[in-house]
Design a protein around this motif. Structure first.
Motif, PDB file in Angstrom:
ATOM      1  N   ARG A 163      16.430  -4.687 -11.095  1.00 52.40           N
ATOM      2  CA  ARG A 163      16.162  -5.077  -9.707  1.00 52.40           C
ATOM      3  C   ARG A 163      16.469  -3.910  -8.774  1.00 52.40           C
ATOM      4  O   ARG A 163      17.458  -3.197  -8.968  1.00 52.40           O
ATOM      5  N   VAL A 164      15.607  -3.741  -7.763  1.00 50.67           N
ATOM      6  CA  VAL A 164      15.745  -2.641  -6.811  1.00 50.67           C
ATOM      7  C   VAL A 164      15.778  -3.211  -5.400  1.00 50.67           C
ATOM      8  O   VAL A 164      14.902  -4.009  -5.024  1.00 50.67           O
ATOM      9  N   GLU A 165      16.790  -2.831  -4.653  1.00 44.72           N
ATOM     10  CA  GLU A 165      16.841  -3.105  -3.216  1.00 44.72           C
ATOM     11  C   GLU A 165      16.435  -1.822  -2.497  1.00 44.72           C
ATOM     12  O   GLU A 165      16.982  -0.737  -2.771  1.00 44.72           O
ATOM     13  N   HIS A 166      15.473  -1.920  -1.567  1.00 47.74           N
ATOM     14  CA  HIS A 166      14.977  -0.719  -0.905  1.00 47.74           C
ATOM     15  C   HIS A 166      14.476  -1.074   0.490  1.00 47.74           C
ATOM     16  O   HIS A 166      14.386  -2.256   0.868  1.00 47.74           O
ATOM     17  N   TRP A 167      14.119  -0.027   1.263  1.00 44.96           N
ATOM     18  CA  TRP A 167      13.611  -0.189   2.618  1.00 44.96           C
ATOM     19  C   TRP A 167      12.108   0.011   2.639  1.00 44.96           C
ATOM     20  O   TRP A 167      11.573   0.855   1.934  1.00 44.96           O
ATOM     21  N   ASP A 168      11.438  -0.780   3.489  1.00 45.32           N
ATOM     22  CA  ASP A 168      10.041  -0.539   3.825  1.00 45.32           C
ATOM     23  C   ASP A 168      10.029   0.122   5.197  1.00 45.32           C
ATOM     24  O   ASP A 168      10.170  -0.548   6.225  1.00 45.32           O
ATOM     25  N   LEU A 169       9.923   1.447   5.218  1.00 48.00           N
ATOM     26  CA  LEU A 169      10.032   2.215   6.454  1.00 48.00           C
ATOM     27  C   LEU A 169       8.675   2.336   7.139  1.00 48.00           C
ATOM     28  O   LEU A 169       7.645   2.500   6.474  1.00 48.00           O
ATOM     29  N   SER A 170       8.694   2.280   8.469  1.00 48.02           N
ATOM     30  CA  SER A 170       7.464   2.414   9.258  1.00 48.02           C
ATOM     31  C   SER A 170       7.711   3.363  10.424  1.00 48.02           C
ATOM     32  O   SER A 170       7.819   2.941  11.584  1.00 48.02           O
ATOM     33  N   VAL A 215      11.319   3.641  -9.301  1.00 48.46           N
ATOM     34  CA  VAL A 215      11.788   2.703  -8.281  1.00 48.46           C
ATOM     35  C   VAL A 215      11.025   2.937  -6.989  1.00 48.46           C
ATOM     36  O   VAL A 215      10.598   4.061  -6.689  1.00 48.46           O
ATOM     37  N   PRO A 216      10.821   1.880  -6.163  1.00 48.46           N
ATOM     38  CA  PRO A 216      10.302   2.082  -4.805  1.00 48.46           C
ATOM     39  C   PRO A 216      11.325   2.833  -3.967  1.00 48.46           C
ATOM     40  O   PRO A 216      12.532   2.734  -4.201  1.00 48.46           O
ATOM     41  N   VAL A 217      10.847   3.574  -2.978  1.00 47.57           N
ATOM     42  CA  VAL A 217      11.760   4.415  -2.191  1.00 47.57           C
ATOM     43  C   VAL A 217      11.637   4.071  -0.710  1.00 47.57           C
ATOM     44  O   VAL A 217      10.568   3.617  -0.255  1.00 47.57           O
ATOM     45  N   PRO A 218      12.732   4.302   0.023  1.00 51.11           N
ATOM     46  CA  PRO A 218      14.044   4.742  -0.486  1.00 51.11           C
ATOM     47  C   PRO A 218      14.854   3.573  -1.011  1.00 51.11           C
ATOM     48  O   PRO A 218      14.964   2.536  -0.348  1.00 51.11           O
ATOM     49  N   PRO A 278       1.009   2.193  -6.137  1.00 47.95           N
ATOM     50  CA  PRO A 278       1.502   0.807  -6.168  1.00 47.95           C
ATOM     51  C   PRO A 278       0.918  -0.084  -7.248  1.00 47.95           C
ATOM     52  O   PRO A 278       1.536  -1.079  -7.613  1.00 47.95           O
ATOM     53  N   GLY A 279      -0.261   0.185  -7.757  1.00 48.12           N
ATOM     54  CA  GLY A 279      -0.809  -0.663  -8.803  1.00 48.12           C
ATOM     55  C   GLY A 279      -1.750  -1.715  -8.263  1.00 48.12           C
ATOM     56  O   GLY A 279      -2.198  -1.672  -7.114  1.00 48.12           O
ATOM     57  N   THR A 280      -2.046  -2.703  -9.092  1.00 42.48           N
ATOM     58  CA  THR A 280      -3.048  -3.723  -8.791  1.00 42.48           C
ATOM     59  C   THR A 280      -2.392  -5.096  -8.748  1.00 42.48           C
ATOM     60  O   THR A 280      -1.598  -5.441  -9.636  1.00 42.48           O
ATOM     61  N   ARG A 281      -2.762  -5.884  -7.753  1.00 38.95           N
ATOM     62  CA  ARG A 281      -2.192  -7.220  -7.584  1.00 38.95           C
ATOM     63  C   ARG A 281      -2.945  -8.235  -8.436  1.00 38.95           C
ATOM     64  O   ARG A 281      -4.172  -8.238  -8.492  1.00 38.95           O
ATOM     65  N   ALA A 282      -2.196  -9.091  -9.128  1.00 39.12           N
ATOM     66  CA  ALA A 282      -2.779 -10.150  -9.945  1.00 39.12           C
ATOM     67  C   ALA A 282      -2.825 -11.448  -9.144  1.00 39.12           C
ATOM     68  O   ALA A 282      -2.262 -11.557  -8.048  1.00 39.12           O
ATOM     69  N   ALA A 283      -3.489 -12.464  -9.700  1.00 45.46           N
ATOM     70  CA  ALA A 283      -3.643 -13.729  -9.006  1.00 45.46           C
ATOM     71  C   ALA A 283      -2.315 -14.444  -8.793  1.00 45.46           C
ATOM     72  O   ALA A 283      -2.145 -15.194  -7.826  1.00 45.46           O
ATOM     73  N   ASN A 284      -1.354 -14.224  -9.677  1.00 55.01           N
ATOM     74  CA  ASN A 284      -0.057 -14.886  -9.551  1.00 55.01           C
ATOM     75  C   ASN A 284       0.903 -14.158  -8.625  1.00 55.01           C
ATOM     76  O   ASN A 284       2.069 -14.522  -8.515  1.00 55.01           O
ATOM     77  N   GLY A 285       0.447 -13.082  -7.965  1.00 54.34           N
ATOM     78  CA  GLY A 285       1.280 -12.373  -7.012  1.00 54.34           C
ATOM     79  C   GLY A 285       2.037 -11.187  -7.573  1.00 54.34           C
ATOM     80  O   GLY A 285       2.641 -10.429  -6.810  1.00 54.34           O
ATOM     81  N   ALA A 324       0.823  -1.216   0.000  1.00 57.83           N
ATOM     82  CA  ALA A 324       0.000   0.000   0.000  1.00 57.83           C
ATOM     83  C   ALA A 324       0.850   1.257   0.000  1.00 57.83           C
ATOM     84  O   ALA A 324       0.463   2.286  -0.561  1.00 57.83           O
ATOM     85  N   ASP A 325       2.040   1.195   0.656  1.00 59.71           N
ATOM     86  CA  ASP A 325       2.907   2.360   0.725  1.00 59.71           C
ATOM     87  C   ASP A 325       4.053   2.307  -0.281  1.00 59.71           C
ATOM     88  O   ASP A 325       4.926   3.180  -0.250  1.00 59.71           O
ATOM     89  N   MET A 326       4.049   1.338  -1.172  1.00 60.94           N
ATOM     90  CA  MET A 326       5.178   1.177  -2.078  1.00 60.94           C
ATOM     91  C   MET A 326       4.948   1.974  -3.363  1.00 60.94           C
ATOM     92  O   MET A 326       4.712   1.442  -4.440  1.00 60.94           O
ATOM     93  N   TYR A 327       5.020   3.289  -3.228  1.00 66.97           N
ATOM     94  CA  TYR A 327       4.945   4.167  -4.385  1.00 66.97           C
ATOM     95  C   TYR A 327       6.262   4.053  -5.168  1.00 66.97           C
ATOM     96  O   TYR A 327       7.332   3.861  -4.578  1.00 66.97           O
ATOM     97  N   LEU A 328       6.163   4.196  -6.487  1.00 67.57           N
ATOM     98  CA  LEU A 328       7.348   4.139  -7.333  1.00 67.57           C
ATOM     99  C   LEU A 328       7.694   5.554  -7.776  1.00 67.57           C
ATOM    100  O   LEU A 328       6.934   6.175  -8.532  1.00 67.57           O
ATOM    101  N   ARG A 329       8.827   6.055  -7.305  1.00 67.93           N
ATOM    102  CA  ARG A 329       9.227   7.424  -7.611  1.00 67.93           C
ATOM    103  C   ARG A 329      10.045   7.462  -8.889  1.00 67.93           C
ATOM    104  O   ARG A 329      10.974   6.683  -9.077  1.00 67.93           O
TER     105      ARG A 329
END
Length: 794
Positions: free
Chosen positions: A389-396, A352-355, A511-518, A289-294
């Protein structure tokens, strides 16, 4: 082939060759094939109209009547009637694309991505140049004058491209113009005869002119001199045609890496009728939900627009990339995301997802430290059709961490991200101060602004309003309270800066829409802009002021007791049941007009028009709509191609009908010979014309005998009309026609069947009939006036 047809084809070649000079200005080459097709349709229409005997103005009108639907079918099929006919909705769409294209041209540097607006302007401009070249070279028979619009088209590249277009594109444009001049020379020689001393001779009665060897030699020598002189004359400097001029020889700066400003295209993407996919991704994140692509972060505001002032680093730093302002106490989960873009998605930056702490991508890329992404370091390279490929943090971050964030320690960062233009409208500062009155810290001020935009301020989300990011646009938005994400993001950022909270604007995708395959699918309707505010110890923090779009971050939602469901929390939240009165507009209701509150219910604010991956979501139109448009275009083209043949067949049937007479049958024989490349000569008698047709058409045996007997019948009808003749002229004409057709080549027969040179001229027949009727009316009026009684003389 008729001389006008040869000139039309030469004009098509010259325009297309000159259009290739625009390749350095636009990313990709597919648009050139579209131009070639549209120019061919336009040129073919002109050839057909001239074959039908239309004059210059009528030919031009026919070309315009066909070019506009063809252009509509290519650029705005979803808004056109049957995908091709330009109705009011299509014309409105084309106008919007022209406006957005003008903005794109003003904001992108070469090579620019092929946005829909730029594509429409490009196609329209080249088609107008082609129309003008066809008018000058074919209709007015002035190939030299046709070089002026071609020069204007080439001058666009030489004036905009960094290397002036290069020697290769100059040679292509010059060769196309040379073809046009030589074709006109051949036409002139054919009409006026060959010059004394020219080698070769005409080929008898076919009238074919000699090869213009002298003209070719002059053209090649002139072209060679144009290429060589700029290289050997030092006084001219490097010049336009210097092949050693490097593409990346600029002075550095952001321009060398491609100027990215997707804001100019964001409104157009949101207003497209179909949510076409631009990228897909797979991620290890438990929630997205918070994975916006900047795509880009904009930090500089001059009162007119927001831009990025950061110069990308050609050498990306070693992983992990530093996250500005992030302290160890913030909860952070490492996430890995694999992104695949569609072939039609072209940008100079990678979303890319941030940061992000690492981006692995093939190609030559520079590092943008502000946006934490990669920017193209090579001209012509874009994000289209690639996987990275992007390595990033999921900050909370917690509410407490944001509320207790100390003042920004970096004075340079604070000064840079709180700078505002001197002419900022005072209404921005006043509204910010009024909305945040009573807030105790920067976090509460930011939350008050978000709540005011999404719920309490009476703002409406509307993508059809006029776009803009400058001072006037912000002031107008605060007055009208209607706009889309660009207005909300830039206005909240400006208001935050007026409160001395460091802020900037990010542009990218939700973030977009999730498909059945993940996997997740991100479409055009996910294009978005949002503000990011800086808090010491947390870093750049996303807020969501746009009502009904995206999702509000967890740290901005109302706190709920453990175990309480969403409906209970909503009932316990007084702001949810009774919206606060807007202090800046007390007379208006503050209820959410769309019934969607991203603060209390983020899940309900996803784009309802978003679609998941499927057979219709591959970056193009659905198969059914595309097939319908292709079918309609094919039927119209076949119908247009069949009109000359139908008219010709109808006339042949009438001429060869029983009782039509030998004169009608003879006219059919003459027209058949004309269709097969044996035009009649003026002044020939029927017998002399028959001898020429028999010789050039290779008639022998029964067809030759039938031709002689038909001529006898014609002469008898001309010179002895009272003499009795047998009623078999139609059969003799059919025999002659069969002999001529059998002796012609395959391509000549095909041309005679599809585009007969003797096609009836309906407009001439209509004009003749009207002239005849006008003459009768004048004669009747004259006779009526003569019958009137004349006054007696006194």
């Amino acid at each position: 082939m008729a001389a006008s047809s040869r000139m039309a084809i030469a004009a098509w070649v010259a325009t297309l060759a000159t259009s290739a000079a625009l390749l350095p200005l636009i990313v990709g080459t597919g648009w050139l094939f579209t131009i070639a097709l549209l120019l061919a349709v336009q040129t073919g229409t002109g050839v057909l109209a001239r074959r039908l005997g239309f004059g210059g103005p009528a030919v031009l009108l026919c070309q315009l009547a066909v070019t506009l639907p063809a252009l509509t079918a290519v650029t705005a099929p979803d808004h056109a009637v049957l995908g091709i006919l330009p109705g009011p909705e299509a014309l409105e769409r084309l106008g919007a694309l022209f406006a957005s294209g003008g903005g794109d041209i003003g904001h992108y540097t070469a090579p620019a991505p092929l946005t829909e607006g730029i594509r429409l302007i490009l196609l329209t401009g080249v088609l107008l140049i082609g129309l003008l070249v066809d008018l000058l070279a074919v209709t007015l028979r002035s190939a030299a004058a046709a070089g002026l619009p071609l020069l204007a088209l080439y001058s666009v590249t030489s004036g905009v491209a960094r290397d002036g277009g290069g020697i290769g594109h100059f040679l292509m444009a010059a060769a196309g113009f040379l073809v046009l001049l030589l074709t006109e020379s051949r036409d002139r020689v054919g009409r006026w005869g060959r010059f004394f001393g020219t080698r070769g001779a005409t080929t008898g009665e076919t009238g074919r002119p000699p090869r213009p060897d002298a003209g070719r030699r002059i053209g090649v020598m002139t072209l060679g001199a144009a290429v060589a002189l700029p290289l050997v004359l030092p006084a001219l400097g490097p010049g336009l045609l210097d092949p050693a001029r490097a593409a990346g020889s600029g002075s550095g700066g952001r321009e060398d890496f491609g100027s990215v400003n997707p804001v100019v295209a964001l409104q157009d993407q949101l207003n497209r009728p179909r949510n076409r996919t631009v990228l897909r991704y797979e991620t290890t994140a438990e929630r997205n939900a918070d994975m916006y692509l900047r795509l880009v972060a904009l930090d500089s505001f001059d009162g007119e627009r927001w831009t990025s002032s950061v110069v990308p680093d050609p050498d990306p730093p070693p992983a992990p990339w530093p996250v500005e302002g992030l302290a160890p106490g913030v909860a952070a989960e490492p996430v890995s995301t694999r992104i695949t873009t569609e072939p039609g998605y072209s940008q100079s930056s990678l979303p890319v997802p941030v940061p992000a702490t690492l981006v692995e991508a093939r190609g030559e890329w520079a590092h943008d430290p502000q946006s934490t992404t990669l920017v193209s370091a090579r001209r012509g390279q874009s994000s289209a059709n690639m996987t990275y490929r992007v390595e990033h943090w999921d900050l909370s971050p917690t509410v407490e961490q944001l509320s207790t964030a100390p003042p920004t320690a970096d004075g340079e960062l604070w000064e840079r991200y709180t700078a505002l233009p001197d002419n900022l409208p005072e209404v921005v500062r006043e509204a910010a101060a009024t909305v945040t009155a009573g807030a105790g810290n920067d976090y509460e001020r930011a939350l008050a602004l978000q709540t005011w935009f999404t719920r309490d301020g009476g703002f409406r989300y509307n993508t059809r309003v006029e776009s803009g990011t400058g001072n006037e646009a912000i002031a107008a938005f605060l007055e009208a309270r209607e706009g889309f994400c660009v207005h909300f993001a830039f206005t909240m950022a400006a208001m935050s800066r007026s409160l001395e909270i460091p802020s900037r604007v990010a542009v990218g995708f939700t973030p977009g829409t999730r498909a059945a395959n993940g996997t997740y699918s991100v479409g055009l309707h996910n294009a978005h802009a949002w503000p990011e505010l800086y808090f010491e110890g947390v870093g750049w923090t996303r807020f969501e002021p746009t009502p009904g779009q995206g999702s509000a971050p967890e740290y901005t939602r109302p706190e709920r007791e453990p175990g309480a469901d969403r409906s209970e929390a909503d009932r316990e939240d007084p702001d949810r049941a009774e919206p606060r009165e807007d202090p800046t507009r007390p007379e208006e209701s503050a209820a959410d007009p769309e019934g969607c509150d991203p603060v209390a219910d983020p899940g309900s604010c996803q784009d309802p028009t978003a679609v998941g991956p499927g057979p219709q979501d591959a970056g193009g139109s659905p198969a059914g709509g595309a097939a319908l448009r292709v079918g309609v275009i094919a039927v119209l083209l076949l119908a247009a191609a069949g009109v000359p043949r139908l008219l010709r067949a109808r006339l042949r049937t009438r001429r060869l009908a029983p009782g039509a007479g030998p004169a009608a049958a003879w006219r059919e024989v003459v027209d058949t010979a004309r269709d097969l490349g044996i035009p009649p000569l003026p002044g020939d008698t029927p017998r002399r014309a028959a001898e020429r047709i028999a010789r050039l058409g290779g008639l022998e045996g029964e067809p030759a005998v039938a031709l002689r007997r038909l001529v006898d019948d014609v002469e008898r009808a001309l010179y002895s009309p009272t003499a009795a003749t047998e009623d078999d002229a139609g059969e003799r004409a059919r025999s002659v026609r069969s002999g001529l057709t059998a002796g012609a080549g395959r391509w000549i027969r095909l041309r005679a069947a599809v585009l007969p040179a003797s096609t009836p001229r309906p407009h001439r027949e209509i004009a003749a009939r009207w002239a005849e009727r006008g003459g009768r009316l004048r004669m009747a009026a004259t006779q009526w006036l003569r019958r009137l009684p004349r006054p007696a003389r006194s």
